[in-house]
Design a protein around this motif. Structure first.
Motif, PDB file in Angstrom:
ATOM      1  N   ALA A 196       0.819  -1.214   0.000  1.00 24.86           N
ATOM      2  CA  ALA A 196       0.000   0.000   0.000  1.00 24.86           C
ATOM      3  C   ALA A 196       0.851   1.262   0.000  1.00 24.86           C
ATOM      4  CB  ALA A 196      -0.930  -0.008   1.211  1.00 24.86           C
ATOM      5  N   ASP A 197       2.066   1.182   0.546  1.00 24.97           N
ATOM      6  CA  ASP A 197       2.939   2.354   0.578  1.00 24.97           C
ATOM      7  C   ASP A 197       3.374   2.771  -0.823  1.00 24.97           C
ATOM      8  OD1 ASP A 197       2.869   2.334   3.383  1.00 24.97           O
ATOM      9  OD2 ASP A 197       4.549   0.924   3.472  1.00 24.97           O
ATOM     10  N   VAL A 202       2.738   3.402  -8.292  1.00 28.84           N
ATOM     11  CA  VAL A 202       2.378   2.416  -9.304  1.00 28.84           C
ATOM     12  C   VAL A 202       1.087   2.812 -10.015  1.00 28.84           C
ATOM     13  CG1 VAL A 202       1.752   0.001  -9.684  1.00 28.84           C
ATOM     14  CG2 VAL A 202       3.616   0.578  -8.114  1.00 28.84           C
ATOM     15  N   THR A 203       0.134   3.325  -9.263  1.00 28.41           N
ATOM     16  CA  THR A 203      -1.132   3.742  -9.877  1.00 28.41           C
ATOM     17  C   THR A 203      -0.902   4.870 -10.868  1.00 28.41           C
ATOM     18  OG1 THR A 203      -2.408   3.077  -7.927  1.00 28.41           O
ATOM     19  CG2 THR A 203      -3.437   4.662  -9.422  1.00 28.41           C
ATOM     20  N   PHE A 204      -0.060   5.826 -10.513  1.00 29.48           N
ATOM     21  CA  PHE A 204       0.203   6.935 -11.427  1.00 29.48           C
ATOM     22  C   PHE A 204       0.923   6.441 -12.681  1.00 29.48           C
ATOM     23  CE2 PHE A 204       2.543  10.528 -13.155  1.00 29.48           C
ATOM     24  CZ  PHE A 204       1.525  11.471 -13.246  1.00 29.48           C
ATOM     25  N   ALA A 205       1.855   5.530 -12.517  1.00 28.79           N
ATOM     26  CA  ALA A 205       2.550   4.973 -13.684  1.00 28.79           C
ATOM     27  C   ALA A 205       1.569   4.238 -14.588  1.00 28.79           C
ATOM     28  CB  ALA A 205       3.663   4.038 -13.232  1.00 28.79           C
ATOM     29  N   LEU A 206       0.642   3.504 -13.996  1.00 27.91           N
ATOM     30  CA  LEU A 206      -0.354   2.784 -14.777  1.00 27.91           C
ATOM     31  C   LEU A 206      -1.254   3.751 -15.534  1.00 27.91           C
ATOM     32  CD1 LEU A 206      -1.647   0.060 -15.505  1.00 27.91           C
ATOM     33  CD2 LEU A 206      -3.042   0.262 -13.435  1.00 27.91           C
ATOM     34  N   GLU A 207      -1.652   4.832 -14.876  1.00 27.98           N
ATOM     35  CA  GLU A 207      -2.485   5.839 -15.538  1.00 27.98           C
ATOM     36  C   GLU A 207      -1.727   6.532 -16.664  1.00 27.98           C
ATOM     37  OE1 GLU A 207      -3.505   8.367 -12.312  1.00 27.98           O
ATOM     38  OE2 GLU A 207      -5.115   7.071 -11.555  1.00 27.98           O
ATOM     39  N   LYS A 233       7.605  -8.897  -5.948  1.00 31.52           N
ATOM     40  CA  LYS A 233       6.699  -9.409  -6.984  1.00 31.52           C
ATOM     41  C   LYS A 233       5.271  -9.489  -6.447  1.00 31.52           C
ATOM     42  CE  LYS A 233       5.342 -11.959 -10.674  1.00 31.52           C
ATOM     43  NZ  LYS A 233       4.935 -13.280 -10.256  1.00 31.52           N
ATOM     44  N   ARG A 234       5.111  -9.974  -5.221  1.00 25.90           N
ATOM     45  CA  ARG A 234       3.767 -10.059  -4.633  1.00 25.90           C
ATOM     46  C   ARG A 234       3.158  -8.671  -4.474  1.00 25.90           C
ATOM     47  NH1 ARG A 234       6.313 -14.153  -1.459  1.00 25.90           N
ATOM     48  NH2 ARG A 234       6.633 -12.704   0.273  1.00 25.90           N
ATOM     49  N   ALA A 235       3.977  -7.688  -4.137  1.00 29.45           N
ATOM     50  CA  ALA A 235       3.464  -6.328  -3.970  1.00 29.45           C
ATOM     51  C   ALA A 235       2.955  -5.778  -5.296  1.00 29.45           C
ATOM     52  CB  ALA A 235       4.566  -5.422  -3.412  1.00 29.45           C
ATOM     53  N   VAL A 236       3.708  -5.996  -6.374  1.00 30.25           N
ATOM     54  CA  VAL A 236       3.272  -5.506  -7.687  1.00 30.25           C
ATOM     55  C   VAL A 236       1.991  -6.209  -8.107  1.00 30.25           C
ATOM     56  CG1 VAL A 236       3.914  -5.210 -10.098  1.00 30.25           C
ATOM     57  CG2 VAL A 236       5.648  -4.962  -8.324  1.00 30.25           C
ATOM     58  N   LEU A 239      -0.853  -4.615  -6.310  1.00 29.83           N
ATOM     59  CA  LEU A 239      -1.141  -3.258  -6.762  1.00 29.83           C
ATOM     60  C   LEU A 239      -1.779  -3.242  -8.150  1.00 29.83           C
ATOM     61  CD1 LEU A 239       2.107  -1.532  -5.473  1.00 29.83           C
ATOM     62  CD2 LEU A 239      -0.195  -1.297  -4.536  1.00 29.83           C
ATOM     63  N   LEU A 240      -1.579  -4.306  -8.914  1.00 31.69           N
ATOM     64  CA  LEU A 240      -2.164  -4.387 -10.265  1.00 31.69           C
ATOM     65  C   LEU A 240      -3.337  -5.360 -10.304  1.00 31.69           C
ATOM     66  CD1 LEU A 240       1.077  -4.400 -12.455  1.00 31.69           C
ATOM     67  CD2 LEU A 240      -0.382  -2.458 -11.846  1.00 31.69           C
ATOM     68  N   ASP A 241      -3.905  -5.628  -9.146  1.00 25.52           N
ATOM     69  CA  ASP A 241      -4.979  -6.615  -9.043  1.00 25.52           C
ATOM     70  C   ASP A 241      -6.200  -6.237  -9.871  1.00 25.52           C
ATOM     71  OD1 ASP A 241      -6.045  -9.042  -7.763  1.00 25.52           O
ATOM     72  OD2 ASP A 241      -7.461  -7.668  -6.824  1.00 25.52           O
ATOM     73  N   GLY A 242      -6.378  -4.938 -10.139  1.00 30.17           N
ATOM     74  CA  GLY A 242      -7.545  -4.506 -10.892  1.00 30.17           C
ATOM     75  C   GLY A 242      -7.455  -4.742 -12.390  1.00 30.17           C
ATOM     76  N   LEU A 243      -6.308  -5.143 -12.874  1.00 27.72           N
ATOM     77  CA  LEU A 243      -6.149  -5.399 -14.299  1.00 27.72           C
ATOM     78  C   LEU A 243      -6.795  -6.718 -14.690  1.00 27.72           C
ATOM     79  CD1 LEU A 243      -2.427  -4.357 -14.964  1.00 27.72           C
ATOM     80  CD2 LEU A 243      -4.488  -2.970 -15.196  1.00 27.72           C
ATOM     81  N   SER A 244      -7.134  -6.837 -15.952  1.00 28.81           N
ATOM     82  CA  SER A 244      -7.666  -8.105 -16.448  1.00 28.81           C
ATOM     83  C   SER A 244      -6.545  -9.137 -16.524  1.00 28.81           C
ATOM     84  CB  SER A 244      -8.274  -7.912 -17.838  1.00 28.81           C
ATOM     85  OG  SER A 244      -7.254  -7.635 -18.793  1.00 28.81           O
TER      86      SER A 244
END
Length: 263
Positions: A196-197, A202-207, A233-236, A239-244
């Motif tokens: 979460a930290d 990561v969210t901004f990079a994804l956007e 790896k588990r953290a990423v 953080l990307l759990d919302g992707l298909s």
């Protein structure tokens, strides 16, 4: 392993040793991945020649180093001679180059043109303040694929990231640039961070780049300084759990295969 001047044996003890193909295979097993692209760690032709000769099914390709201010073709020939690993890209450690404006040097443009002709990528390892230089370089060489390592060095969690965000957004507007989600925990103490930290970064990079232009990177063995490659790896993944499923497959391998033209 070639001497690495940037490794402090006291503060970086977990990586102050040799790492070989067996260690790489163990890391991949721990993270559920099959193969890795090995990336140079010093601006050294000798190191790249040595890495290219590592014969392991775990190594899919090599991002090497060459002197872009010299004749690039003969240097690539030296690396490829008797190589077991294909050269898929080139990187220069611009963040520690004595010239803080290295990316703006006219002398490197001919070398980058050779990389484009060879269908190789150029990896960008830069500090946050160098992102505008990277943007200008990518615009100047619009036919060359650029890979931004470590998301361009965002500040640690809890610190102001507005400057990094605006500069990263500008770079992401260059369609020939992709970004690696890597290195975000390598500078943090083990046990001092949670997924979460890192969510804001990561969210901004994804956007900014979208799942079609993001690549997972282990930053191994440096990841050992932050607690290990498997926790990262588990953290990423979290953080990307919302992707298909298809999008996650792109980030965790498909995009790298395309960008680096992996066999």
């Amino acid at each position: 392993m070639d001497p690495q001047d940037w490794i402090d044996a006291d503060t970086m003890a977990p990586i102050a040793r040799d790492f070989g193909p067996f260690d790489l295979s163990e890391m991949l097993d721990s993270t559920g991945l099959d193969r890795a692209v090995v990336v140079q760690s010093s601006n050294s032709l000798e190191e790249s020649i040595r890495l290219a000769k590592l014969d392991s099914p775990a190594i899919a390709g090599l991002v090497a180093w060459v002197d872009l201010e010299a004749e690039v073709g003969p240097q690539l020939d030296q690396i490829r001679k008797n190589a077991a690993v294909p050269v898929v890209g080139v990187r220069h450690l611009a963040h520690i180059d004595p010239d803080p404006q290295w990316m703006m040097r006219e002398e490197i443009n001919a070398g980058l043109t050779v990389l484009e002709r060879e269908d190789l990528c150029f990896d960008l390892v830069v500090r946050e303040w160098q992102l505008p230089q990277a943007t200008r370089l990518a615009a100047r060489h619009s036919g060359l694929r650029f890979v931004l390592d470590h998301l361009g060095g965002p500040p640690e969690p809890g610190r102001d990231g507005s400057s990094w965000a605006s500069r990263l957004r500008e770079l992401a507007r260059q369609p020939n640039v992709v970004a690696k989600v890597s290195g975000l925990t390598s500078g943090l103490a083990p046990g001092s961070w949670r997924a979460a930290d890192l969510a804001a970064q990561v969210t901004f990079a994804l956007e900014s780049f979208g799942p079609e232009r993001l690549l997972y990177g282990s930053d191994w063995p440096l990841a050992e300084l932050g607690g290990g490659a498997a926790p990262w790896k588990r953290a990423v993944e979290a953080l990307l759990d919302g992707l298909s499923t298809a999008e996650r497959a792109r980030v965790f391998g498909g995009n790298a295969a395309d960008v680096y033209s992996l066999p």
